[in-house]
Structures are given as structure tokens and as C-alpha cells.
Design a protein around this motif. Sequence first.
Motif, mmCIF file in Angstrom:
data_model
loop_
_atom_site.group_PDB
_atom_site.id
_atom_site.type_symbol
_atom_site.label_atom_id
_atom_site.label_comp_id
_atom_site.label_asym_id
_atom_site.label_seq_id
_atom_site.Cartn_x
_atom_site.Cartn_y
_atom_site.Cartn_z
ATOM 1 N N ARG A 214 0.844 -1.171 0.000
ATOM 2 C CA ARG A 214 0.000 0.000 0.000
ATOM 3 C C ARG A 214 0.887 1.231 0.000
ATOM 4 N NH1 ARG A 214 -2.563 1.329 4.270
ATOM 5 N NH2 ARG A 214 -3.949 2.746 3.144
ATOM 6 N N PHE A 215 0.437 2.234 -0.750
ATOM 7 C CA PHE A 215 1.162 3.493 -0.800
ATOM 8 C C PHE A 215 0.277 4.574 -0.191
ATOM 9 C CE2 PHE A 215 2.716 0.837 -4.181
ATOM 10 C CZ PHE A 215 4.088 0.915 -4.006
ATOM 11 N N PRO A 216 0.720 5.191 0.885
ATOM 12 C CA PRO A 216 -0.134 6.189 1.530
ATOM 13 C C PRO A 216 -0.460 7.325 0.570
ATOM 14 C CG PRO A 216 2.112 6.322 2.354
ATOM 15 C CD PRO A 216 2.030 5.082 1.528
ATOM 16 N N SER A 217 -1.736 7.609 0.420
ATOM 17 C CA SER A 217 -2.147 8.690 -0.471
ATOM 18 C C SER A 217 -1.929 10.051 0.172
ATOM 19 C CB SER A 217 -3.624 8.534 -0.843
ATOM 20 O OG SER A 217 -4.427 8.523 0.327
ATOM 21 N N MET A 218 -1.805 10.072 1.504
ATOM 22 C CA MET A 218 -1.678 11.336 2.221
ATOM 23 C C MET A 218 -0.565 11.241 3.253
ATOM 24 S SD MET A 218 -4.336 13.107 0.988
ATOM 25 C CE MET A 218 -4.889 14.335 2.157
ATOM 26 N N THR A 219 0.099 12.350 3.488
ATOM 27 C CA THR A 219 1.006 12.494 4.613
ATOM 28 C C THR A 219 0.874 13.927 5.107
ATOM 29 O OG1 THR A 219 3.269 12.274 5.403
ATOM 30 C CG2 THR A 219 3.010 13.087 3.177
ATOM 31 N N SER A 220 0.791 14.093 6.397
ATOM 32 C CA SER A 220 0.577 15.425 6.987
ATOM 33 C C SER A 220 -0.677 16.079 6.414
ATOM 34 C CB SER A 220 1.803 16.321 6.755
ATOM 35 O OG SER A 220 2.962 15.725 7.258
ATOM 36 N N GLY A 221 -1.672 15.276 6.023
ATOM 37 C CA GLY A 221 -2.947 15.807 5.568
ATOM 38 C C GLY A 221 -3.012 16.191 4.108
ATOM 39 N N VAL A 222 -1.931 16.017 3.359
ATOM 40 C CA VAL A 222 -1.938 16.340 1.928
ATOM 41 C C VAL A 222 -1.339 15.164 1.161
ATOM 42 C CG1 VAL A 222 -1.781 18.830 2.308
ATOM 43 C CG2 VAL A 222 0.311 17.492 2.072
ATOM 44 N N SER A 223 -1.506 15.177 -0.167
ATOM 45 C CA SER A 223 -0.969 14.084 -0.971
ATOM 46 C C SER A 223 0.554 14.053 -0.885
ATOM 47 C CB SER A 223 -1.394 14.235 -2.431
ATOM 48 O OG SER A 223 -0.714 15.314 -3.042
ATOM 49 N N LEU A 224 1.117 12.884 -1.150
ATOM 50 C CA LEU A 224 2.573 12.758 -1.111
ATOM 51 C C LEU A 224 3.240 13.766 -2.043
ATOM 52 C CD1 LEU A 224 3.084 8.886 -1.144
ATOM 53 C CD2 LEU A 224 3.443 10.441 0.772
ATOM 54 N N ARG A 225 2.686 13.887 -3.250
ATOM 55 C CA ARG A 225 3.291 14.809 -4.202
ATOM 56 C C ARG A 225 3.145 16.254 -3.732
ATOM 57 N NH1 ARG A 225 4.894 15.015 -9.825
ATOM 58 N NH2 ARG A 225 4.844 17.208 -10.439
ATOM 59 N N ARG A 226 1.961 16.617 -3.238
ATOM 60 C CA ARG A 226 1.747 17.985 -2.783
ATOM 61 C C ARG A 226 2.644 18.292 -1.591
ATOM 62 N NH1 ARG A 226 1.676 22.937 -3.788
ATOM 63 N NH2 ARG A 226 0.339 24.244 -2.455
ATOM 64 N N ASP A 227 2.837 17.342 -0.704
ATOM 65 C CA ASP A 227 3.712 17.527 0.441
ATOM 66 C C ASP A 227 5.135 17.823 -0.029
ATOM 67 O OD1 ASP A 227 4.306 17.409 3.311
ATOM 68 O OD2 ASP A 227 5.325 15.536 2.856
ATOM 69 N N LEU A 228 5.603 17.077 -1.038
ATOM 70 C CA LEU A 228 6.936 17.317 -1.573
ATOM 71 C C LEU A 228 6.997 18.665 -2.283
ATOM 72 C CD1 LEU A 228 9.800 16.134 -2.072
ATOM 73 C CD2 LEU A 228 8.918 15.239 -4.237
ATOM 74 N N GLU A 229 5.959 18.995 -3.028
ATOM 75 C CA GLU A 229 5.942 20.278 -3.734
ATOM 76 C C GLU A 229 6.014 21.452 -2.770
ATOM 77 O OE1 GLU A 229 3.396 19.168 -7.781
ATOM 78 O OE2 GLU A 229 2.349 19.891 -5.978
ATOM 79 N N ARG A 230 5.330 21.337 -1.633
ATOM 80 C CA ARG A 230 5.387 22.405 -0.634
ATOM 81 C C ARG A 230 6.799 22.577 -0.092
ATOM 82 N NH1 ARG A 230 0.032 21.661 3.272
ATOM 83 N NH2 ARG A 230 -1.540 22.308 1.747
ATOM 84 N N TYR A 231 7.441 21.443 0.163
ATOM 85 C CA TYR A 231 8.821 21.513 0.642
ATOM 86 C C TYR A 231 9.717 22.181 -0.396
ATOM 87 C CZ TYR A 231 13.612 19.917 1.282
ATOM 88 O OH TYR A 231 14.979 19.869 1.370
ATOM 89 N N LEU A 232 9.603 21.753 -1.650
ATOM 90 C CA LEU A 232 10.454 22.317 -2.699
ATOM 91 C C LEU A 232 10.167 23.794 -2.921
ATOM 92 C CD1 LEU A 232 10.412 19.382 -5.284
ATOM 93 C CD2 LEU A 232 12.290 20.057 -3.781
ATOM 94 N N ALA A 233 8.892 24.184 -2.846
ATOM 95 C CA ALA A 233 8.550 25.598 -3.004
ATOM 96 C C ALA A 233 9.237 26.437 -1.939
ATOM 97 C CB ALA A 233 7.039 25.780 -2.949
ATOM 98 N N GLY A 234 9.337 25.886 -0.719
ATOM 99 C CA GLY A 234 10.036 26.587 0.342
ATOM 100 C C GLY A 234 11.524 26.740 0.072
ATOM 101 N N GLU A 235 12.037 25.900 -0.825
ATOM 102 C CA GLU A 235 13.451 25.967 -1.218
ATOM 103 C C GLU A 235 13.626 26.699 -2.547
ATOM 104 O OE1 GLU A 235 15.887 24.943 0.662
ATOM 105 O OE2 GLU A 235 14.605 24.035 2.204
ATOM 106 N N GLY A 236 12.543 27.304 -3.043
ATOM 107 C CA GLY A 236 12.620 28.076 -4.281
ATOM 108 C C GLY A 236 12.562 27.244 -5.553
ATOM 109 N N ILE A 237 12.015 26.035 -5.473
ATOM 110 C CA ILE A 237 11.961 25.149 -6.641
ATOM 111 C C ILE A 237 10.502 24.889 -7.006
ATOM 112 C CG2 ILE A 237 12.503 22.845 -7.540
ATOM 113 C CD1 ILE A 237 14.912 22.825 -5.659
ATOM 114 N N ASP A 238 10.155 25.108 -8.272
ATOM 115 C CA ASP A 238 8.814 24.853 -8.788
ATOM 116 C C ASP A 238 8.887 23.692 -9.770
ATOM 117 O OD1 ASP A 238 6.237 24.853 -9.728
ATOM 118 O OD2 ASP A 238 6.345 26.839 -10.666
ATOM 119 N N LEU A 239 8.223 22.591 -9.433
ATOM 120 C CA LEU A 239 8.220 21.433 -10.333
ATOM 121 C C LEU A 239 7.443 21.706 -11.609
ATOM 122 C CD1 LEU A 239 7.665 18.423 -7.892
ATOM 123 C CD2 LEU A 239 9.780 19.066 -9.057
ATOM 124 N N ALA A 240 6.472 22.586 -11.559
ATOM 125 C CA ALA A 240 5.657 22.941 -12.725
ATOM 126 C C ALA A 240 5.063 21.711 -13.397
ATOM 127 C CB ALA A 240 6.490 23.746 -13.731
ATOM 128 N N GLY A 241 4.688 20.737 -12.572
ATOM 129 C CA GLY A 241 4.071 19.537 -13.127
ATOM 130 C C GLY A 241 5.042 18.474 -13.575
#
Length: 243
Positions: free
Chosen positions: A52-79
Motif C-alpha cells: 500500500r502506498f499512503p495517499s496522504m502524509t501530513s494531511g496532503v498528498s505525497l506529491r503535494r507535500d513534496l511540492e510544498r517543501y520544494l517551493a520553500g526551497e525556491g523550486i517549482d516542479l511545474a508539473g
Amino acid sequence: MPGAWGAALYECRIAHVRTSPVRHAFTHRTYLWLIDLHHLPALPRPLRMLARFPSMTSGVSLRRDLERYLAGEGIDLAGGRVLMLAHARSLGYVFNPLTVYWCHDPAGRPLCTVAEVHNTYGGRHRYLLRPDERGRAEVAKEFYVSPFFPVDGRYRMALPEPGERLALTVHLERDGTRPFTATVHGTRRPATAGRLLLAAARHPFSTWAVSAHIRLQGIRLWLRGLPVHPRPAHASQQKVSAS
């Protein structure tokens, strides 16, 4: 090539070698998944107890959680695509000492690599890496992992994006020495029902075994008289709650 679920399995040999202050080494075998965070594998119901792959971590999707972290580091995945190497939750349990994310821009070019370290105290810490063409990068150690090492020194990592072969190396460097090295080597297989059943049969309770190995080796080192370094409070440490 990915299997029917758009993912790959790597049957792996993991080795830990400690050279200071005592010599100690161990290996174990397991299997890891390589998945696209935008397309989590949808396994048939009878096999979900094995992966099983958790769909959520810290209340958001795995990808969104990573995107938030990267945005804080000045990185935009842009999809752009993100590949994750990790254990799946199996038989109700998962523990990933190291989860690796390979992040790409929309054109498929590498943007960065994220090495996410989990300790046995329920915390995690992410290291943002800008690897060279061979996947090599250095970063200061900022997170308490082993109770037998203080939080100092640097990691020298080689985390090339896996293909047919998986080959990862993490060195801890302190005072001009390398007291600890971890390696992961594996061979790629398409993720199919047959491959999953075979891997689970070869490595039963694999996610439980990872945690048990770490604790058992810690007991052995403690019995050999290694001093324990107190666990500091980390402002950057996050508690992980996944579902």
C-alpha cells in the motif's frame, strides 16, 4: 520497463559498514519500489496487504507535500515528473530509513534530488541535493539518526537515478574520516502480481525486518560499550503521520 502498475521493483542487498570507534558491519536483503508520484500503483484488492502506498502524509498528498517543501526551497516542479524509491506499506507496517525522490522539470530534465531520512523515533528530515551528472552530492548532517553518532559531519552521497541497476551509496564523513557507509544495490524487475508475490515470498515481513535489523544492530553496539549521544531537539524534524 515498468510493469502493469506503472512501477518497478528492485530486489536489493543493503549493507551498513561502521569503522569507528569499533568495526561493525551487516547486510540484509529486501525489495524496494520505484513509483511515479503522479501515478501511484493501483493494486488489485487481494494484493493490497502486500503493498500500500499512503495517499496522504501530513494531511496532503505525497506529491503535494513534496511540492510544498520544494517551493520553500525556491523550486517549482511545474508539473514535472517525480520518481520515488521506497518500501511500500506491507502487512500493516512500513519503515523507510531512506526515501529518495528524483525530481524533473516538465521537459524531463533533472531538477534536484531529495533524500528523506527517517529515524526510529518517528521523525524525518529532508536533504535537498543538486547532484552532478553521476548523481553525487554533499550535504551537512543535520538530523539525529544513530544514537552512536552526534549530529555533525557531512554526508557524501551517490544517488543516481536507477535504471536496470540500482546503486546508491551514503558516506558519513567526520574529521577527515568515513566512520559509516551504507550501500543499496538492486536489479530492476517490472512490478507485476507475479513479481510482487515472488518478492514477498523471498523476503517475508520485509518492512518489519528493516526496523528489526536496525534495532538489533543498535543493541549489539550498545553491548559492545559504544556511548550513546543524547537526542537533540531538531527544529527541522517533522513527525510523520501517513495513511
